[in-house]
Enzyme design. Structure first.
Site, PDB file in Angstrom:
ATOM      1  CG  HIS A 295      -1.856  -1.111   1.317  1.00  0.00           C
ATOM      2  ND1 HIS A 295      -1.456  -2.400   1.580  1.00  0.00           N
ATOM      3  CD2 HIS A 295      -3.204  -1.159   1.151  1.00  0.00           C
ATOM      4  CE1 HIS A 295      -2.516  -3.200   1.577  1.00  0.00           C
ATOM      5  NE2 HIS A 295      -3.581  -2.469   1.323  1.00  0.00           N
TER       6      HIS A 295
ATOM      7  CE  LYS B  54      -5.658  -4.391  -0.548  1.00  0.00           C
ATOM      8  NZ  LYS B  54      -6.107  -4.336   0.867  1.00  0.00           N
TER       9      LYS B  54
END
Length: 256
Positions: free
Chosen positions: A143, A170
């Protein structure tokens, strides 16, 4: 070719993205109550953001919550996440403490997936394999809450996440312009065209990136996160609104 990913009858990577609802409560009783409510509503996937739990640094407290959740997870995919402060979360734990917590969750019998912050680990591939050996699936995540890296860096990040051995890769970034969102969607589409069997989650966070949360079926992101009340990241739509949008988009594709 990768094996298909199906957990409790829910398939990941085929068509409409799976909606995952984060649970961000801080206290044991509130966490269990929220998970029970969501499970009774028929939510497909729940993310327990354990970094928000007031007792996250106490193994026995963690085990107690996991035991509380067991009765409600028969038909729900339960994702266990400890998001560090560096990656936009609340956990101020050492790497060894996080790994120990993840192993407790993996061996609890009620967790289906674990999110592992790939670039925050010294030996992430080894940790991924250790967790997978317990029977859970692993999401290798990264992230960036500050910006969206340039295309070369985006591609390299995705390639490393995919090569990790995790079940899903992700990548979430913070766009500064509409073009940043377009670049992330292009990366998603290019990745799926290059490797149709890969399973990825991509998110452009914040208001600018909302379109990335509803376009997974078109571009190739297999999970999207929708809030039930308080969200866990900027730009999350409410889960019921998100479901309506995804259903409408899916129906339009079937008509075509």
């Amino acid at each position: 070719m990768r094996d298909s990913l199906e957990i409790k009858g829910i398939r990941f990577g085929d068509g409409r993205p799976v909606i995952c609802v984060p649970v961000v409560e801080q206290e044991r009783e509130d966490i269990a109550a929220r998970v029970q409510t969501l499970a009774e509503r028929g939510v497909q996937m729940i993310e327990w953001r354990a970094d928000r739990f007031s007792g996250i640094g106490q193994p026995d407290a963690l085990r107690a919550v996991l035991e509380d959740l067991r009765p409600f997870t028969r038909d729900v995919v339960l994702l266990f996440t400890i998001r560090t402060e560096k990656q936009g979360g609340c956990a101020a734990l050492s790497e060894s403490e996080i790994l120990h917590a993840c192993e407790i969750a993996a061996k609890s019998g009620c967790i289906d997936m674990i999110d592992l912050e790939y670039f925050e680990r010294e030996k992430p591939e080894r940790e991924i394999r250790r967790l997978q050996q317990t029977g859970v699936r692993v999401i290798a995540s990264h992230h960036d809450f500050r910006a969206t890296p340039d295309d070369v860096i985006l591609k390299k990040l995705m390639e490393q996440l995919l090569a990790s051995g995790a079940d899903i890769a992700k990548l979430a970034v913070m766009p500064q312009s509409p073009d940043d969102v377009i670049r992330l969607l292009r990366l998603t589409s290019d990745t799926k065209q290059t490797d149709p069997d890969c399973r990825i989650i991509t998110i452009a966070m914040g208001d600018l990136g909302v379109i990335s949360r509803v376009s997974g079926e078109t571009f190739g992101s297999c999970v999207t996160f929708g809030a039930d009340g308080e969200g866990s990241a900027p730009g999350q739509l409410q889960a019921d609104t998100l479901a309506v949008i995804l259903d409408a988009l899916h129906s339009s594709k079937m008509v075509d």
